[in-house]
Design an enzyme around this catalytic site. Structure first.
Site, PDB file in Angstrom:
ATOM      1  CG  HIS A 134      -6.130   7.360   0.926  1.00 21.71           C
ATOM      2  ND1 HIS A 134      -5.879   6.452  -0.077  1.00 21.71           N
ATOM      3  CD2 HIS A 134      -5.278   7.041   1.920  1.00 21.71           C
ATOM      4  CE1 HIS A 134      -4.924   5.622   0.311  1.00 21.71           C
ATOM      5  NE2 HIS A 134      -4.544   5.959   1.523  1.00 21.71           N
ATOM      6  CG  ASP A 158      -0.481   6.020   2.032  1.00 15.11           C
ATOM      7  OD1 ASP A 158      -1.697   5.959   1.820  1.00 15.11           O
ATOM      8  OD2 ASP A 158       0.093   5.393   2.943  1.00 15.11           O
ATOM      9  CG  ASP A 191      -5.240   3.746   4.350  1.00  9.34           C
ATOM     10  OD1 ASP A 191      -5.727   3.494   5.465  1.00  9.34           O
ATOM     11  OD2 ASP A 191      -4.289   4.525   4.173  1.00  9.34           O
ATOM     12  CG  HIS A 234      -1.789   1.192   1.305  1.00  9.90           C
ATOM     13  ND1 HIS A 234      -2.923   1.328   0.537  1.00  9.90           N
ATOM     14  CD2 HIS A 234      -1.691   2.330   2.031  1.00  9.90           C
ATOM     15  CE1 HIS A 234      -3.486   2.489   0.791  1.00  9.90           C
ATOM     16  NE2 HIS A 234      -2.768   3.127   1.691  1.00  9.90           N
TER      17      HIS A 234
END
Ligand SMILES: [Zn+2]
Length: 1010
Positions: free
Chosen positions: A578, A264, A374, A262
């Site tokens: 996000h 970001d 997320d 994951h």
């Protein structure tokens, strides 16, 4: 027999850590080290490889915050290593507990081939699977010295989060750079022992299986000579063969492990660092795919692939090959893993259309599911958007972060506001960074809510955020967990494989209706207001640019700016990531985002001006700067007619509703034919009367427009969270204010703390809407500013606009679920209403709000409050401090219909225009059916695309008028503009009428061939 289980558990713990794991590498030989320190921002790979290098030693410090250091590692494989697997172990000063949040490197060959990532959880570089001895060794490492911002004492304010304020100190110290023999048999022994040890820790103490495993582990360690682990590892493994071969129970839980990282797209590092994080992790994953036949890796976010294609073509080439083999799997189909409550409906559609287009063009792949592990809550509009774009499934795990309530399902159907349902899975392991530890796999099986009827779950497996993704250690665990008594069964697979199995085993899943509200991170609807404003302005200008560019193409034959609009959309979609739009990144990210939003707006205004010019018209300044419109030509970009100007057109405006502003004794009065507002000497609204009904919106004895300041110091996650106790400290700013008349406005100036606010109250929108323009100089710390209107409306729910419709939320606290929703979000408006009367609260760019029910004798008052500004100190120590202009509206006598219309009007005011009138391309004949998008088709065929939705929650049957151009053929399309069934149209002298019948909240897309 005596029970020696505890003794054996302790023995294994110590021997693993102190003897077995260190023995994986033997015979270390130091390499020569040299460094090139880059001055400033990263340089191209070729430049790094060809730079001047200075000698460096183990023990030397390196790496100031955000710096790049190119390292050169040289040496020769000793003759004694012949026939052995040889690796370099390079510890640049890593902390194994913080993968992804510190220094990382990408290893290159001298020829510029990317090898793999160097990071805290993979401090090794492959040299040769079978060395000859005597060969030269040379590698380069592009090492990034990213500072640790979230460490053992988290959430402390730091200046390291921006290269403009970070320090000069060198943050890391090289610990070792050695050429070593990799002892394969020791590696296997470590994983045999570790997997069994972790499994034993999860089994009941009284279980026979646990006793047998521990007896075998004890026997294995008896066979291992701690002074010669490599020489005795095979003998130790022999003792474990039987317990490892015992198969899983028939009812064992089954886990599909999906290799994952994951990453970001920006967070505690700037956007440019994400480009490198993705390249590092992707090269490691491409290497792991080459080495292991069963491994499958999934990566989301078209943007991250596009970055590699642009900046790291050598890595992208390896990825492309692995995608073609089906081993590197694009997932999610979106441009980024965006926030899923704040972007507009059209933005969410474009996240998918831009993402899917990239995957289709680059790889010939179409993603079948949405992957948002997320994001901070999920709007009830998503099931329709996802299924309308052709998706078959949805995955997240974030709702496991709820502060209060446990979600009742892991595999279920999620039903949206309109009734659309999408098959959904929440990995019961509650993480998107699984390591496949015994504890994690046992947790998945234990927590899985559908265990009585199903047995499959998914585990995204790997270190995220540049931590390197999936490791060979995780693969080693998975192989042993494939079919092991006492454990869930683990195998690698693709998300699509998992969802097919999950659907097959659960033909009648449970249903969750409505939004997936996250009971955490409630500050993200408000934090970093300029992100919200930049996004809303961009969305509004993008819609307008497409509208006028399409009009210019259809009516004046002008070329449609496809490439420019695609680039602008992609920029805005990226900033919806996000941790950017929610306001939870470091100062650097938000500073850059503000600059990017400025550039986007400037470019879009240019496209709008050029398109209008081609149509023979021009419009004046837009947005918060729009000047009042006189009785002349006006531009109406909103999808509703205003003052005689039809929706989405330029036409002569009718007269503005007369409004008077005057002083009456100590008070001030704004009055029109539709509303009367009384403002007292302290700037508060004493009454707000809807003259049609005669009802005063303000509760008796109370005043509105009251600023309320709260202490706001959450337990964790400062920029993200507002904790429920914030409400306990409230300071009403009811001290003296400077109130005066200025034309048709009442101006209120107020100072509080170190801050100041000027509010300009007017009656706009045909004199019905109280508009409050705020100019705030915000200088508080750890405070939350609200603007309150206690209204006399009896209700126990709040209606809040979301994408393509609205949510209805209870606003009492009967159950823990309702109590946890003490701060929520809206798109353009929220509404409190009782039969016959409602009050709508409109915003131009502020999503957060709350409505508290307060007792007033035998009545109940709704204290409706806009959330204006927060002032967290982590991760951006000065988040939101400074000047803000924001616009709010309060509409007494409101309905869903009028709130929807006023919400659009507030953010997109009518503005003066010159030149010739321009008719709308497409007009809805029913105000409940909103034409939200008019554009040319993405496939560049020249077809016109018109998107519309039912906004009120009722069934609609109406027609869309296509005005003044030749529409040869109209078909219904999906959200990705793929044509479906043709629609029979009828003709009038001026228009082609397209009949449409919509379910409540249905979104539909028309595709019109000219
Ligand atoms: Zn994230």
């Amino acid at each position: 027999m005596h029970d020696d289980q505890a003794l054996t558990m302790g023995r294994v713990t110590r021997v693993l850590a102190e003897r077995l794991r260190p023995a994986i590498y033997s015979d270390p030989r130091p390499l020569e080290l040299a460094a090139h320190v880059v001055d400033g921002e990263p340089i191209p790979v070729a430049e790094g490889l060809g730079a001047e290098y200075a000698p460096m030693s183990v023990g030397d410090r390196w790496g100031r915050a955000w710096g790049t250091t190119w390292l050169r590692l040289t040496g020769e494989v000793p003759a004694s290593f012949a026939g052995r697997r040889v690796e370099i172990v390079a510890d640049l000063g890593f902390d194994v507990n913080m993968p992804g949040f510190q220094a990382e490197g990408l290893v290159y060959t001298p020829g510029g081939e990317p090898v793999r990532s160097l990071n805290p959880r993979a401090q090794w570089i492959p040299v040769s699977p079978e060395a000859r001895g005597g060969e030269a060794v040379e590698f380069f490492v592009e090492a990034a010295s990213n500072p640790v911002l979230l460490d053992y004492h988290p959430f402390l304010p730091t200046e390291e989060g921006d290269v403009l304020t970070s320090g000069d100190e060198e943050l890391y110290r090289v610990r070792r750079v050695d050429l070593c023999v990799f002892e394969q048999e020791v590696f296997e022994l470590v994983h045999d022992v570790e997997v069994l040890h972790q499994l034993a820790a999860e089994l009941p103490e009284e279980s026979a299986r646990r006793a047998k495993i521990l007896r075998a582990l004890n026997a294995a360690l008896n066979r291992v000579d701690l002074q010669d682990v490599p020489g005795t590892a095979a003998a130790g493994r022999e003792e474990l063969r039987e317990v490892l071969a015992s198969p899983a129970e028939p009812s064992a839980h089954k886990i599909t492990a999906v290799g994952h990282a994951h990453i970001d797209s920006a967070w505690l590092w700037p956007l440019r660092e994400t480009v490198r994080k993705v390249a590092r992790t992707s090269s490691s994953m491409a290497t792991l795919i080459d080495e292991d036949d069963e491994f499958v890796y999934a990566m989301s976010s078209a943007q991250q692939y596009a970055w590699m294609k642009r900046d790291r073509p050598e890595v992208f080439a390896r990825v492309k090959k692995a995608v073609a083999e089906g081993r590197f799997v694009p997932v999610g189909g979106m441009w980024v893993e965006s926030d899923a409550v704040l972007p507009s409906g059209e933005s969410l559609v474009r996240q998918i259309s831009q993402g899917q287009r990239f995957f289709k063009e680059e790889f010939g792949v179409e993603c079948r599911g949405a992957w948002l592990p997320d994001s901070f809550g999920y709007s009830g509009a998503l099931p329709q958007i996802l299924s309308g774009a052709g998706y078959e499934w949805f995955l997240t795990q974030k709702i496991s972060w709820n502060q209060v309530n446990r979600f009742p399902h892991h595999t279920f159907l999620w039903e949206g506001i309109d009734g659309s349902r999408i098959f959904t899975h929440f990995p019961p392991m509650d993480t998107y960074n699984s390591q496949l530890s015994g504890e994690e796999v046992a947790r998945a099986a234990r927590q899985f809510k559908e265990k009585s009827v199903a047995r499959h779950s998914l585990a995204p497996t790997g270190w995220g955020d540049g931590g390197g993704g999936t490791t060979r250690e995780m693969l080693a665990r998975a192989k042993r967990l494939a079919n092991l008594e006492g454990s869930p069964q683990v195998s690698f697979g693709t998300p699509n494989d998992f969802f097919e199995q999950a659907k097959a085993e659960l033909p009648d899943p449970g249903v969750w209706r409505g939004e997936l509200y996250l009971e955490l991170h409630r500050g993200t609807f408000t934090t970093q207001h300029r992100m919200k404003q930049g996004n809303r302005t961009s969305e509004r200008l993008l819609a307008e640019a497409e509208l006028w560019a399409a009009s210019a193409a259809v009516r004046a034959g002008r070329d449609y700016p496809y490439d420019e609009l695609d680039a602008l959309w992609q920029e805005v979609l990226l900033l919806q990531f996000h941790d950017i739009l929610p306001g939870t990144s470091i100062a650097w990210v938000h500073r850059e985002a503000r600059e990017r939003y400025e550039r986007v707006a400037t470019t879009l205004r240019g496209i709008i001006a050029d398109s209008l010019q081609a149509l023979g018209a021009a419009g004046e300044a837009d947005g918060l700067d729009a000047a009042p419109v006189g009785e002349r030509l006006a531009l109406n970009a909103a999808p509703f007619p205003r003052r005689g100007v039809p929706a989405a057109s330029i036409a002569p405006a009718g007269p503005a509703a007369p409004v008077s502003a005057r002083a009456e004794g100590e008070s001030f009065v704004l009055e029109s034919a539709a509303a009367r507002v009384e403002i007292d000497g302290s700037g508060h609204v004493r009454s707000l009367v809807d003259l049609a009904s005669g009802r005063d919106a303000i509760a008796p004895g109370r005043t509105g427009n009251v600023l309320q300041l709260h202490q706001d110091f959450p337990n964790m996650w400062d920029a993200w969270d507002v904790d429920a106790f914030y409400a306990g400290m409230r300071d009403d700013l009811d001290g003296p204010a400077d109130v005066s008349l200025d034309g048709d406005a009442v101006v209120v100036r107020r100072k509080f703390g170190e801050s100041a606010i000027e509010q300009r109250l007017t009656l706009a929108d045909d004199g019905r809407l109280l508009v409050i323009d705020c100019d705030v100089d915000w200088r508080e710390e750890e405070k939350f500013l609200k603007l309150a209107f206690p209204v006399a409306v009896f209700t126990d729910e709040v209606v809040a606009e979301t994408q393509f419709g609205y949510h209805r939320r209870a606003n009492h606290a009967n159950t823990s679920w309702e109590a946890a929703r003490f701060e929520t979000h809206a798109q353009r408006w929220f509404l409190v209403r009782e039969p016959g009367f409602g009050v709508a609260f409109l915003n131009e760019s502020s999503h957060g709000f709350d409505v508290a029910r307060e007792s007033a004798g035998r009545d109940v008052v709704q204290n409706a409050r806009f959330s204006l500004l927060r002032a967290p100190r982590f991760p951006d120590p000065r988040a939101d401090r400074g000047r803000h202009r924001m616009r709010f509206g309060v509409l007494a006598g409101a309905t869903v219909e009028s709130a929807t219309e006023a919400g659009w009007a507030l953010q997109s005011p009518l503005r003066a225009a010159t030149g010739t009138a321009v008719p709308a391309l497409a007009t809805s004949q029913d105000p409940a059916v909103v034409v939200s998008t008019v554009k040319l088709a993405d496939d560049r065929s020249g077809d016109l695309v018109v998107r519309l939705y039912e906004s009120t929650g009722s069934r609609a049957s109406t027609s869309i008028a296509l005005n003044g151009f030749e529409a040869a053929r109209v078909v219904a399309a999906d959200l990705l503009e793929r044509p479906g069934d043709p629609i029979e149209t009828t003709r009038t002298p001026d228009a082609v009428l397209v009949p449409v019948a919509l379910r409540p909240f249905e979104v539909t897309t028309l595709r019109i061939t000219r």
